[in-house]
Design a protein around this motif. Structure first.
Motif, PDB file in Angstrom:
ATOM      1  N   THR A 100       0.829  -1.208   0.000  1.00  0.00           N
ATOM      2  CA  THR A 100       0.000   0.000   0.000  1.00  0.00           C
ATOM      3  C   THR A 100       0.863   1.258   0.000  1.00  0.00           C
ATOM      4  OG1 THR A 100      -0.215  -0.121   2.404  1.00  0.00           O
ATOM      5  CG2 THR A 100      -2.001  -1.057   1.094  1.00  0.00           C
ATOM      6  N   ALA A 101       2.001   1.207   0.656  1.00  0.00           N
ATOM      7  CA  ALA A 101       2.908   2.357   0.647  1.00  0.00           C
ATOM      8  C   ALA A 101       3.448   2.603  -0.761  1.00  0.00           C
ATOM      9  CB  ALA A 101       4.052   2.141   1.634  1.00  0.00           C
ATOM     10  N   VAL A 102       3.821   1.536  -1.438  1.00  0.00           N
ATOM     11  CA  VAL A 102       4.322   1.664  -2.811  1.00  0.00           C
ATOM     12  C   VAL A 102       3.216   2.182  -3.722  1.00  0.00           C
ATOM     13  CG1 VAL A 102       5.121   0.328  -4.805  1.00  0.00           C
ATOM     14  CG2 VAL A 102       6.159  -0.034  -2.570  1.00  0.00           C
ATOM     15  N   ASP A 103       2.001   1.699  -3.533  1.00  0.00           N
ATOM     16  CA  ASP A 103       0.874   2.157  -4.337  1.00  0.00           C
ATOM     17  C   ASP A 103       0.595   3.644  -4.088  1.00  0.00           C
ATOM     18  OD1 ASP A 103      -1.249   1.740  -6.190  1.00  0.00           O
ATOM     19  OD2 ASP A 103      -2.655   1.770  -4.488  1.00  0.00           O
ATOM     20  N   LEU A 104       0.675   4.057  -2.846  1.00  0.00           N
ATOM     21  CA  LEU A 104       0.458   5.465  -2.502  1.00  0.00           C
ATOM     22  C   LEU A 104       1.522   6.366  -3.133  1.00  0.00           C
ATOM     23  CD1 LEU A 104      -1.190   7.491  -0.847  1.00  0.00           C
ATOM     24  CD2 LEU A 104       0.350   7.025   1.062  1.00  0.00           C
ATOM     25  N   VAL A 105       2.774   5.946  -3.061  1.00  0.00           N
ATOM     26  CA  VAL A 105       3.859   6.715  -3.684  1.00  0.00           C
ATOM     27  C   VAL A 105       3.693   6.730  -5.200  1.00  0.00           C
ATOM     28  CG1 VAL A 105       6.353   6.754  -4.088  1.00  0.00           C
ATOM     29  CG2 VAL A 105       5.470   6.356  -1.795  1.00  0.00           C
ATOM     30  N   ASN A 106       3.272   5.599  -5.769  1.00  0.00           N
ATOM     31  CA  ASN A 106       3.059   5.512  -7.210  1.00  0.00           C
ATOM     32  C   ASN A 106       1.968   6.489  -7.654  1.00  0.00           C
ATOM     33  OD1 ASN A 106       3.236   4.633  -9.834  1.00  0.00           O
ATOM     34  ND2 ASN A 106       2.021   2.801  -9.500  1.00  0.00           N
ATOM     35  N   GLN A 107       0.854   6.527  -6.936  1.00  0.00           N
ATOM     36  CA  GLN A 107      -0.224   7.457  -7.264  1.00  0.00           C
ATOM     37  C   GLN A 107       0.241   8.906  -7.122  1.00  0.00           C
ATOM     38  OE1 GLN A 107      -3.414   6.442  -4.667  1.00  0.00           O
ATOM     39  NE2 GLN A 107      -4.019   4.623  -5.813  1.00  0.00           N
ATOM     40  N   SER A 108       0.990   9.179  -6.076  1.00  0.00           N
ATOM     41  CA  SER A 108       1.487  10.540  -5.843  1.00  0.00           C
ATOM     42  C   SER A 108       2.401  10.985  -6.975  1.00  0.00           C
ATOM     43  CB  SER A 108       2.245  10.622  -4.525  1.00  0.00           C
ATOM     44  OG  SER A 108       1.439  10.222  -3.453  1.00  0.00           O
ATOM     45  N   LEU A 109       3.312  10.131  -7.359  1.00  0.00           N
ATOM     46  CA  LEU A 109       4.239  10.483  -8.439  1.00  0.00           C
ATOM     47  C   LEU A 109       3.510  10.655  -9.765  1.00  0.00           C
ATOM     48  CD1 LEU A 109       7.347   8.279  -7.640  1.00  0.00           C
ATOM     49  CD2 LEU A 109       7.115  10.746  -7.426  1.00  0.00           C
ATOM     50  N   TYR A 110       2.478   9.843  -9.998  1.00  0.00           N
ATOM     51  CA  TYR A 110       1.706   9.960 -11.234  1.00  0.00           C
ATOM     52  C   TYR A 110       1.025  11.322 -11.316  1.00  0.00           C
ATOM     53  CZ  TYR A 110      -1.698   9.020 -14.875  1.00  0.00           C
ATOM     54  OH  TYR A 110      -2.457   9.098 -16.012  1.00  0.00           O
ATOM     55  N   VAL A 111       0.431  11.768 -10.207  1.00  0.00           N
ATOM     56  CA  VAL A 111      -0.228  13.082 -10.182  1.00  0.00           C
ATOM     57  C   VAL A 111       0.805  14.186 -10.384  1.00  0.00           C
ATOM     58  CG1 VAL A 111      -1.471  14.713  -8.710  1.00  0.00           C
ATOM     59  CG2 VAL A 111      -2.192  12.337  -8.801  1.00  0.00           C
ATOM     60  N   VAL A 112       1.933  14.099  -9.710  1.00  0.00           N
ATOM     61  CA  VAL A 112       2.979  15.122  -9.834  1.00  0.00           C
ATOM     62  C   VAL A 112       3.512  15.185 -11.257  1.00  0.00           C
ATOM     63  CG1 VAL A 112       5.337  15.715  -9.129  1.00  0.00           C
ATOM     64  CG2 VAL A 112       3.635  15.100  -7.413  1.00  0.00           C
ATOM     65  N   VAL A 113       3.759  14.042 -11.867  1.00  0.00           N
ATOM     66  CA  VAL A 113       4.306  14.019 -13.234  1.00  0.00           C
ATOM     67  C   VAL A 113       3.296  14.615 -14.213  1.00  0.00           C
ATOM     68  CG1 VAL A 113       4.964  12.472 -15.127  1.00  0.00           C
ATOM     69  CG2 VAL A 113       5.946  12.163 -12.869  1.00  0.00           C
ATOM     70  N   LYS A 114       2.012  14.281 -14.061  1.00  0.00           N
ATOM     71  CA  LYS A 114       0.984  14.851 -14.942  1.00  0.00           C
ATOM     72  C   LYS A 114       0.975  16.374 -14.856  1.00  0.00           C
ATOM     73  CE  LYS A 114      -2.911  13.033 -13.727  1.00  0.00           C
ATOM     74  NZ  LYS A 114      -4.307  12.587 -13.604  1.00  0.00           N
ATOM     75  N   LEU A 115       1.009  16.896 -13.643  1.00  0.00           N
ATOM     76  CA  LEU A 115       0.922  18.342 -13.471  1.00  0.00           C
ATOM     77  C   LEU A 115       2.196  19.045 -13.920  1.00  0.00           C
ATOM     78  CD1 LEU A 115      -0.934  18.509 -10.050  1.00  0.00           C
ATOM     79  CD2 LEU A 115      -1.880  18.502 -12.351  1.00  0.00           C
TER      80      LEU A 115
ATOM     81  N   MET B 271      -7.418  18.071  -5.886  1.00  0.00           N
ATOM     82  CA  MET B 271      -8.516  17.823  -4.949  1.00  0.00           C
ATOM     83  C   MET B 271      -8.969  16.369  -4.997  1.00  0.00           C
ATOM     84  SD  MET B 271     -10.837  21.269  -5.120  1.00  0.00           S
ATOM     85  CE  MET B 271     -12.163  20.456  -4.259  1.00  0.00           C
ATOM     86  N   THR B 272      -9.063  15.813  -6.181  1.00  0.00           N
ATOM     87  CA  THR B 272      -9.459  14.403  -6.314  1.00  0.00           C
ATOM     88  C   THR B 272      -8.464  13.502  -5.605  1.00  0.00           C
ATOM     89  OG1 THR B 272     -10.497  14.876  -8.434  1.00  0.00           O
ATOM     90  CG2 THR B 272      -9.971  12.576  -7.966  1.00  0.00           C
ATOM     91  N   PHE B 273      -7.182  13.779  -5.779  1.00  0.00           N
ATOM     92  CA  PHE B 273      -6.158  12.964  -5.128  1.00  0.00           C
ATOM     93  C   PHE B 273      -6.229  13.098  -3.610  1.00  0.00           C
ATOM     94  CE2 PHE B 273      -1.788  12.489  -3.483  1.00  0.00           C
ATOM     95  CZ  PHE B 273      -1.626  11.143  -3.767  1.00  0.00           C
ATOM     96  N   CYS B 274      -6.377  14.328  -3.131  1.00  0.00           N
ATOM     97  CA  CYS B 274      -6.444  14.543  -1.677  1.00  0.00           C
ATOM     98  C   CYS B 274      -7.683  13.907  -1.074  1.00  0.00           C
ATOM     99  CB  CYS B 274      -6.410  16.033  -1.358  1.00  0.00           C
ATOM    100  SG  CYS B 274      -4.802  16.777  -1.637  1.00  0.00           S
ATOM    101  N   ILE B 275      -8.834  14.013  -1.743  1.00  0.00           N
ATOM    102  CA  ILE B 275     -10.055  13.380  -1.241  1.00  0.00           C
ATOM    103  C   ILE B 275      -9.892  11.878  -1.198  1.00  0.00           C
ATOM    104  CG2 ILE B 275     -12.480  12.926  -1.822  1.00  0.00           C
ATOM    105  CD1 ILE B 275     -12.586  15.866  -2.811  1.00  0.00           C
ATOM    106  N   GLU B 276      -9.262  11.303  -2.213  1.00  0.00           N
ATOM    107  CA  GLU B 276      -9.012   9.862  -2.231  1.00  0.00           C
ATOM    108  C   GLU B 276      -8.100   9.442  -1.074  1.00  0.00           C
ATOM    109  OE1 GLU B 276      -6.720   6.715  -5.115  1.00  0.00           O
ATOM    110  OE2 GLU B 276      -7.782   8.388  -6.045  1.00  0.00           O
ATOM    111  N   ILE B 277      -7.082  10.233  -0.804  1.00  0.00           N
ATOM    112  CA  ILE B 277      -6.170   9.927   0.312  1.00  0.00           C
ATOM    113  C   ILE B 277      -6.902  10.016   1.639  1.00  0.00           C
ATOM    114  CG2 ILE B 277      -4.125  10.744   1.559  1.00  0.00           C
ATOM    115  CD1 ILE B 277      -3.488   9.228  -0.993  1.00  0.00           C
ATOM    116  N   PHE B 278      -7.711  11.063   1.816  1.00  0.00           N
ATOM    117  CA  PHE B 278      -8.443  11.207   3.091  1.00  0.00           C
ATOM    118  C   PHE B 278      -9.493  10.114   3.266  1.00  0.00           C
ATOM    119  CE2 PHE B 278      -7.239  15.876   3.008  1.00  0.00           C
ATOM    120  CZ  PHE B 278      -6.283  15.725   4.003  1.00  0.00           C
ATOM    121  N   ASN B 279     -10.128   9.694   2.177  1.00  0.00           N
ATOM    122  CA  ASN B 279     -11.093   8.599   2.282  1.00  0.00           C
ATOM    123  C   ASN B 279     -10.432   7.284   2.650  1.00  0.00           C
ATOM    124  OD1 ASN B 279     -13.324  10.189   1.730  1.00  0.00           O
ATOM    125  ND2 ASN B 279     -13.255   9.785  -0.472  1.00  0.00           N
ATOM    126  N   ASN B 280      -9.222   7.096   2.201  1.00  0.00           N
ATOM    127  CA  ASN B 280      -8.488   5.856   2.491  1.00  0.00           C
ATOM    128  C   ASN B 280      -7.613   5.965   3.734  1.00  0.00           C
ATOM    129  OD1 ASN B 280      -9.594   4.644   0.223  1.00  0.00           O
ATOM    130  ND2 ASN B 280      -7.909   5.293  -1.087  1.00  0.00           N
TER     131      ASN B 280
END
Length: 90
Positions: free
Chosen positions: A6-21, A75-84
């Motif tokens: 789950t930690a790797v998945d969280l970092v993966n999602q974070s990096l994906y959002v950062v790279v897109k932006l 916002m979508t990423f942050c809401i997903e993190i707070f929900n999880n």
């Protein structure tokens, strides 16, 4: 409970959002910078503001045009993190 998966998945999602932006913000400035550099090389004009100002204006235009989408992605990423968060903490 947080596991290494789950930690790797969280970092993966974070990096994906950062790279897109970052790609959205940096790529237009990079393209304009190359075009201005080609213009400067062809005309042999070595003015610093000629290289900086167009990149700045393009970056500001991208922020103005895509700002709503950028904030939506964050916002979508942050809401997903707070929900999880309950699952992540245990």
């Amino acid at each position: 409970m947080i596991t290494p998966d789950t930690a790797v998945d969280l970092v993966n999602q974070s990096l994906y959002v950062v790279v897109k932006l970052v790609i959205l913000l940096v790529l237009p400035g990079l393209i304009v910078g190359v075009l201005v550099s080609l213009f400067q090389a062809a005309t042999q004009i070595n003015e610093q503001t000629l290289s900086f100002l167009p990149r700045l204006l393009v970056t500001l235009a991208v922020i103005a045009l895509a700002g709503h989408w950028i904030v939506g992605q964050l916002m979508t990423f942050c809401i997903e993190i707070f929900n999880n968060a309950a699952m992540l903490v245990g």
